[in-house]
Design an enzyme around this catalytic site. Sequence first.
Site, PDB file in Angstrom:
ATOM      1  CD  GLU A   1      12.752   0.611  10.024  1.00 32.42           C
ATOM      2  OE1 GLU A   1      13.305   1.644  10.461  1.00 32.42           O
ATOM      3  OE2 GLU A   1      13.175  -0.523  10.261  1.00 32.42           O
TER       4      GLU A   1
ATOM      5  CD  GLU B   1       9.263  12.800  11.963  1.00 32.76           C
ATOM      6  OE1 GLU B   1       8.131  12.328  12.106  1.00 32.76           O
ATOM      7  OE2 GLU B   1      10.187  12.203  11.381  1.00 32.76           O
TER       8      GLU B   1
ATOM      9  N   GLY C   1       6.483   4.949   8.319  1.00 26.04           N
ATOM     10  CA  GLY C   1       5.644   6.140   8.376  1.00 26.04           C
ATOM     11  C   GLY C   1       5.747   6.789   9.741  1.00 26.04           C
ATOM     12  CB  SER C   2       3.629   9.325  11.326  1.00 24.24           C
ATOM     13  OG  SER C   2       2.387   8.649  11.282  1.00 24.24           O
ATOM     14  CB  THR C   3       5.786   7.834  16.027  1.00 21.13           C
ATOM     15  OG1 THR C   3       7.165   7.775  15.651  1.00 21.13           O
ATOM     16  CG2 THR C   3       5.600   7.192  17.384  1.00 21.13           C
ATOM     17  CD  GLU C   4      -1.149  10.876  14.505  1.00 22.16           C
ATOM     18  OE1 GLU C   4      -0.373  11.493  13.748  1.00 22.16           O
ATOM     19  OE2 GLU C   4      -2.325  11.189  14.668  1.00 22.16           O
TER      20      GLU C   4
ATOM     21  CE  LYS D   1      -2.116   2.927   1.996  1.00 21.88           C
ATOM     22  NZ  LYS D   1      -1.933   4.341   1.584  1.00 21.88           N
TER      23      LYS D   1
ATOM     24  CB  CYS E   1      12.726   8.750   8.775  1.00 22.91           C
ATOM     25  SG  CYS E   1      13.903   7.723   7.896  1.00 22.91           S
TER      26      CYS E   1
ATOM     27  N   GLY F   1       2.140   4.321  13.194  1.00 30.87           N
ATOM     28  CA  GLY F   1       2.856   3.096  13.561  1.00 30.87           C
ATOM     29  C   GLY F   1       2.270   2.449  14.808  1.00 30.87           C
TER      30      GLY F   1
END
Length: 497
Positions: free
Chosen positions: A271, A401, A249-252, A196, A305, A254
């Site tokens: 990641e 970030e 992608g983003s931590t949120e 995706k 990143c 993730g």
Amino acid sequence: MQPSLTSLPQTQAFLARQPKMLIDGAWQDAISGATMPVRNPATAEVLCRVPSAQEIDVDRAVAAARKAFDDSAWSRTRPRDRQNLLWRLSDLIERDAQLLAELECVNNGKSATIARVMDVQLCIDFLRYMAGWATKIEGSSVDVSMPQMPNAHFHSFIRREAVGVVGAIVAWNFPLLLACWKLGPALATGCTVVLKPADETPLSALKLAELMAEAGYPDGVLNVVTGSGAIAGAALSRHPGVDKLTFTGSTEVGKLIGKAAMDSMTRVTLELGGKSPTIVLEDADPRIAAAGAAAAIFFNQGQVCCAGSRLYVHRKHFDNVVGEIASIADGMKLGNGLDPNVEMGPLISEKQQQRVFGYIEQGRQLGAHVACGGAQFGPGYFVKPTVMVDVDQKGPLVQEEIFGPVLVAMPFDDIDDAIRMANDSRYGLGASIWTNNLSAAHRMVPKIKSGSVWVNCHSALDPAMPFGGFKLSGIGREMGAAAIDNYTELKSVIMNV
Ligand code: NAD
């Protein structure tokens, strides 16, 4: 003279076709017929529309990947064949390198020239490195010590097997490269994949799928579903037919994916984001360090990143280094990435541009000063390269970030101070130390809490070196032997013979 901003006829032909998504070897629309626009961030124009996959389309893609993993010729390919296919794919990427670089440029905004020598070349090198792994996946045999009958004899060994169907969800900052980081180990180990791509940047993934078909991969080994994260990404991340999720992608997001994975014990690697420090020690050459720090934050418009987005400079050099970075920033040519002279393109979207301006404004209100940049440029989603000083180590500018061309700079007085501030972050992806003092560097490396530490360079990535994060920057590693571990399961076999 203004250089031509025209892309290759092949690039234009690809866009004119209105790309579809690939499921089970067939180019398909979403069953609902829904589509979504794909934009050029340098001009804000709509380049084309792609299918907007819904849950039912994700189901079809996972079923195709499952069938290919369990039943097709793919499940019987020998390691040598997987190696040769990966090498063939890398050859085709090399053949179409300029087209792929232009797709990255018009879809992401990055320079086509830089995309050719960085993004696309790194894909070629990475897939060739992973091709080598296909023939080196090994188990082991073990002499067991179980209580046993006097005449019993056991033969025990450990097999390393492909994990199965991989759900890969990636970000927009390096669309092709991030897809290859997932595909390389998946294909080397014999997995099948549902990819995706990011909502904003599906084009190079669709071209990559075309090249895989041309290379001779069986139907269903790679399926690409284009669509939104909230619908297609979420459906893939909670799908019971997926054996392993790999996310960049983003931590949120993730965290959402990690939670969905835990519900079904799906294997998962994440990641995620970063806020990586660049540390300039007292003995460093300020000009060299400034050039390195500028590249560390401004490459790819700061949408990296592991970008060096926090700068810590020994007080003796602080004004010099900041002044030098500001003059590099002021001299950068911004514009459309099809222009080979352009050094910085636009951000990916208006939303990202506004997010970055929001941080700059918030920083100003909290007492920070803009040493350079901080403003808009042109009609696309540009932000001038920006350096901010007088920032608060505990404030949002330093702790969050931003994911844009914004550097926050702070002085320090001694090395322990620098290490403490560098580690004072929820993230831990990368860090660079600029020094000629070998023993200072060696003493600092173990104290830095991040997955990569670079000395006198930044964001240096190699296929043989594991890459990933400490803390909120993620779980697991990509690249190197670690990537193979993440796409395989161990099976213990004990035979009473
Ligand atoms: P994002 O998390 O918004 O989106 C990443 C992907 O997740 C996209 O494909 C998106 O469609 C999908 N997604 C969004 N919501 C989802 C949901 N609810 N369920 C499932 N999938 C969903 O990130 P982004 O804005 O595209 O990328 C920027 C971020 O990626 C930054 O934080 C950056 O640091 C990080 N990143 C990390 C690495 C790394 O290797 N550590 C590399 C590149 C980017």
